[in-house]
Design an enzyme around this catalytic site. Structure first.
Site, PDB file in Angstrom:
ATOM      1  N   HIS A  99     -66.334 -22.334  19.657  1.00  0.00           N
ATOM      2  CA  HIS A  99     -65.171 -23.144  19.289  1.00  0.00           C
ATOM      3  C   HIS A  99     -65.663 -24.492  18.790  1.00  0.00           C
ATOM      4  O   HIS A  99     -66.437 -25.168  19.487  1.00  0.00           O
ATOM      5  CB  HIS A  99     -64.213 -23.320  20.469  1.00  0.00           C
ATOM      6  CG  HIS A  99     -63.657 -22.007  20.887  1.00  0.00           C
ATOM      7  ND1 HIS A  99     -62.739 -21.328  20.122  1.00  0.00           N
ATOM      8  CD2 HIS A  99     -63.955 -21.206  21.936  1.00  0.00           C
ATOM      9  CE1 HIS A  99     -62.482 -20.173  20.698  1.00  0.00           C
ATOM     10  NE2 HIS A  99     -63.204 -20.072  21.795  1.00  0.00           N
ATOM     11  N   ALA A 107     -57.163 -18.843  16.812  1.00  0.00           N
ATOM     12  CA  ALA A 107     -55.975 -18.699  17.680  1.00  0.00           C
ATOM     13  C   ALA A 107     -55.960 -17.376  18.447  1.00  0.00           C
ATOM     14  O   ALA A 107     -55.371 -17.298  19.537  1.00  0.00           O
ATOM     15  CB  ALA A 107     -54.711 -18.840  16.838  1.00  0.00           C
ATOM     16  N   TYR A 116     -61.855 -30.896  13.136  1.00  0.00           N
ATOM     17  CA  TYR A 116     -62.795 -29.824  12.783  1.00  0.00           C
ATOM     18  C   TYR A 116     -63.954 -30.279  11.890  1.00  0.00           C
ATOM     19  O   TYR A 116     -64.823 -29.476  11.564  1.00  0.00           O
ATOM     20  CB  TYR A 116     -62.042 -28.666  12.110  1.00  0.00           C
ATOM     21  CG  TYR A 116     -60.983 -28.055  13.006  1.00  0.00           C
ATOM     22  CD1 TYR A 116     -61.351 -27.374  14.154  1.00  0.00           C
ATOM     23  CD2 TYR A 116     -59.626 -28.195  12.723  1.00  0.00           C
ATOM     24  CE1 TYR A 116     -60.395 -26.815  14.997  1.00  0.00           C
ATOM     25  CE2 TYR A 116     -58.652 -27.641  13.556  1.00  0.00           C
ATOM     26  CZ  TYR A 116     -59.047 -26.962  14.682  1.00  0.00           C
ATOM     27  OH  TYR A 116     -58.108 -26.419  15.527  1.00  0.00           O
ATOM     28  N   ARG A 160     -57.813 -30.235  24.767  1.00  0.00           N
ATOM     29  CA  ARG A 160     -56.621 -30.081  23.927  1.00  0.00           C
ATOM     30  C   ARG A 160     -55.474 -29.465  24.757  1.00  0.00           C
ATOM     31  O   ARG A 160     -55.492 -29.530  25.987  1.00  0.00           O
ATOM     32  CB  ARG A 160     -56.992 -29.240  22.704  1.00  0.00           C
ATOM     33  CG  ARG A 160     -58.107 -29.908  21.875  1.00  0.00           C
ATOM     34  CD  ARG A 160     -58.460 -29.116  20.640  1.00  0.00           C
ATOM     35  NE  ARG A 160     -57.342 -29.084  19.704  1.00  0.00           N
ATOM     36  CZ  ARG A 160     -57.319 -28.306  18.616  1.00  0.00           C
ATOM     37  NH1 ARG A 160     -58.355 -27.525  18.336  1.00  0.00           N
ATOM     38  NH2 ARG A 160     -56.278 -28.331  17.807  1.00  0.00           N
ATOM     39  N   ASN A 208     -65.888 -16.910  16.223  1.00  0.00           N
ATOM     40  CA  ASN A 208     -64.861 -17.914  16.499  1.00  0.00           C
ATOM     41  C   ASN A 208     -63.520 -17.219  16.236  1.00  0.00           C
ATOM     42  O   ASN A 208     -63.092 -17.130  15.082  1.00  0.00           O
ATOM     43  CB  ASN A 208     -65.019 -19.147  15.614  1.00  0.00           C
ATOM     44  CG  ASN A 208     -63.991 -20.220  15.974  1.00  0.00           C
ATOM     45  OD1 ASN A 208     -63.022 -19.945  16.688  1.00  0.00           O
ATOM     46  ND2 ASN A 208     -64.206 -21.435  15.489  1.00  0.00           N
ATOM     47  N   GLU A 226     -69.377 -16.635  21.772  1.00  0.00           N
ATOM     48  CA  GLU A 226     -68.081 -17.207  21.349  1.00  0.00           C
ATOM     49  C   GLU A 226     -68.301 -18.673  20.967  1.00  0.00           C
ATOM     50  O   GLU A 226     -68.993 -19.398  21.695  1.00  0.00           O
ATOM     51  CB  GLU A 226     -67.107 -17.085  22.530  1.00  0.00           C
ATOM     52  CG  GLU A 226     -65.735 -17.694  22.297  1.00  0.00           C
ATOM     53  CD  GLU A 226     -64.850 -17.553  23.556  1.00  0.00           C
ATOM     54  OE1 GLU A 226     -65.272 -16.914  24.550  1.00  0.00           O
ATOM     55  OE2 GLU A 226     -63.733 -18.113  23.519  1.00  0.00           O
ATOM     56  N   ARG A 230     -58.809 -29.573   5.743  1.00  0.00           N
ATOM     57  CA  ARG A 230     -57.674 -30.132   6.497  1.00  0.00           C
ATOM     58  C   ARG A 230     -58.185 -30.553   7.882  1.00  0.00           C
ATOM     59  O   ARG A 230     -59.168 -30.027   8.370  1.00  0.00           O
ATOM     60  CB  ARG A 230     -56.572 -29.077   6.703  1.00  0.00           C
ATOM     61  CG  ARG A 230     -55.923 -28.581   5.440  1.00  0.00           C
ATOM     62  CD  ARG A 230     -54.759 -29.454   5.024  1.00  0.00           C
ATOM     63  NE  ARG A 230     -54.015 -28.877   3.918  1.00  0.00           N
ATOM     64  CZ  ARG A 230     -54.408 -28.895   2.645  1.00  0.00           C
ATOM     65  NH1 ARG A 230     -55.553 -29.463   2.323  1.00  0.00           N
ATOM     66  NH2 ARG A 230     -53.668 -28.350   1.704  1.00  0.00           N
ATOM     67  N   PRO A 273     -58.194 -16.751  12.136  1.00  0.00           N
ATOM     68  CA  PRO A 273     -57.185 -17.294  11.232  1.00  0.00           C
ATOM     69  C   PRO A 273     -57.269 -18.808  11.021  1.00  0.00           C
ATOM     70  O   PRO A 273     -57.540 -19.566  11.960  1.00  0.00           O
ATOM     71  CB  PRO A 273     -55.860 -16.922  11.912  1.00  0.00           C
ATOM     72  CG  PRO A 273     -56.207 -16.679  13.334  1.00  0.00           C
ATOM     73  CD  PRO A 273     -57.606 -16.128  13.334  1.00  0.00           C
ATOM     74  N   ASN A 274     -57.056 -19.161   9.787  1.00  0.00           N
ATOM     75  CA  ASN A 274     -56.972 -20.550   9.307  1.00  0.00           C
ATOM     76  C   ASN A 274     -58.329 -21.235   9.164  1.00  0.00           C
ATOM     77  O   ASN A 274     -58.395 -22.347   8.636  1.00  0.00           O
ATOM     78  CB  ASN A 274     -56.028 -21.388  10.188  1.00  0.00           C
ATOM     79  CG  ASN A 274     -54.624 -20.833  10.184  1.00  0.00           C
ATOM     80  OD1 ASN A 274     -54.040 -20.679   9.112  1.00  0.00           O
ATOM     81  ND2 ASN A 274     -54.090 -20.487  11.331  1.00  0.00           N
TER      82      ASN A 274
HETATM   83  O1  CA2 Z   1     -62.007 -25.208  17.967  1.00  0.00           O
HETATM   84  C1  CA2 Z   1     -62.002 -24.094  17.454  1.00  0.00           C
HETATM   85  O2  CA2 Z   1     -62.950 -23.630  16.823  1.00  0.00           O
HETATM   86  C2  CA2 Z   1     -60.737 -23.221  17.534  1.00  0.00           C
HETATM   87  O3  CA2 Z   1     -61.149 -21.866  17.705  1.00  0.00           O
HETATM   88  C3  CA2 Z   1     -60.015 -23.408  16.220  1.00  0.00           C
HETATM   89  C4  CA2 Z   1     -58.660 -22.716  16.167  1.00  0.00           C
HETATM   90  C5  CA2 Z   1     -57.802 -23.048  17.381  1.00  0.00           C
HETATM   91  O4  CA2 Z   1     -56.641 -22.267  17.382  1.00  0.00           O
HETATM   92  C6  CA2 Z   1     -58.558 -22.815  18.680  1.00  0.00           C
HETATM   93  O5  CA2 Z   1     -57.745 -23.217  19.749  1.00  0.00           O
HETATM   94  C7  CA2 Z   1     -59.861 -23.601  18.713  1.00  0.00           C
HETATM   95  C8  CA2 Z   1     -57.902 -23.137  14.909  1.00  0.00           C
HETATM   96  C9  CA2 Z   1     -58.613 -22.828  13.645  1.00  0.00           C
HETATM   97  C10 CA2 Z   1     -57.910 -23.481  12.514  1.00  0.00           C
HETATM   98  O6  CA2 Z   1     -58.876 -24.026  11.651  1.00  0.00           O
HETATM   99  C11 CA2 Z   1     -58.532 -25.054  10.836  1.00  0.00           C
HETATM  100  C12 CA2 Z   1     -59.573 -25.710  10.237  1.00  0.00           C
HETATM  101  C13 CA2 Z   1     -59.318 -26.767   9.422  1.00  0.00           C
HETATM  102  C14 CA2 Z   1     -58.018 -27.155   9.177  1.00  0.00           C
HETATM  103  C15 CA2 Z   1     -56.973 -26.483   9.772  1.00  0.00           C
HETATM  104  C16 CA2 Z   1     -57.231 -25.413  10.599  1.00  0.00           C
END
Ligand code: CA2
Length: 148
Positions: free
Chosen positions: A101, A78, A24, A108, A75, A99, A19, A11-12
């Site tokens: 990240h 969340a 990221y 974090r 990946n 996996e 963003r 997700p996201n």
């Molecule tokens: O660091 C990572 O790849 C995460 O899997 C990213 C997740 C986060 O919940 C994990 O703890 C670590 C969040 C993905 C959201 O992706 C976005 C990308 C750009 C802007 C906003 C959100």
């Protein structure tokens, strides 16, 4: 025989490159897909990159991989920290799982320090930015015997 690597995103991650670039980076998933496809070489190994905001869809894709993918790079975003269902689906998959990240989850919040998926993963790439996907594909090529 041509093999397929699934690169599955939770997700996201559709917002990647749009963003929070300080966390990221600026690459989009389309950039990631192009770089991973180039690495895999196309003819012999195909990469299929997907992203979903729906947990059931992610689980269906992991089931699909049981027949259609030689390996999974995932990946889970969340769901990494919440989903026994994603872990159970991966446990039912027999091929290698890496996996990824993008951010260093250990730098974090505390709630990001635990991953359900890590109990199943054959390798983990953390905190290498979007280059982490290429590192994971590179490792996956070795694991499936298709290293160049
Ligand atoms: O660091 C990572 O790849 C995460 O899997 C990213 C997740 C986060 O919940 C994990 O703890 C670590 C969040 C993905 C959201 O992706 C976005 C990308 C750009 C802007 C906003 C959100």
């Amino acid at each position: 025989m041509r093999q397929t690597i699934f690169i599955l995103n939770g997700p996201n991650l559709n917002l990647l490159g749009q963003r929070e670039p300080e966390i990221y980076g600026r690459d989009t998933l389309a950039d990631v897909e192009a770089r991973c496809a180039a690495l895999a070489g196309g003819e012999e190994v195909r990469v299929v990159l997907r992203q979903t905001n729906h947990e059931g869809e992610m689980i269906d894709w992991i089931h699909e991989a049981r027949h259609d993918a030689a390996g999974i790079v995932i990946n889970p975003a969340a769901w990494t920290h919440t989903s026994v269902a994603v872990l159970d689906a991966l446990n039912a998959y027999e091929g290698p799982v890496i996996e990824v990240h993008i951010s260093n989850v250990h730098k974090r919040e505390e709630f990001r320090h635990h991953s359900y998926v890590s109990a199943r993963a054959d390798g983990i790439v953390i905190g290498c930015g979007t280059q982490g996907y290429e590192l994971a594909v590179s490792r996956m090529l070795r694991l499936i015997g298709r290293e160049k």
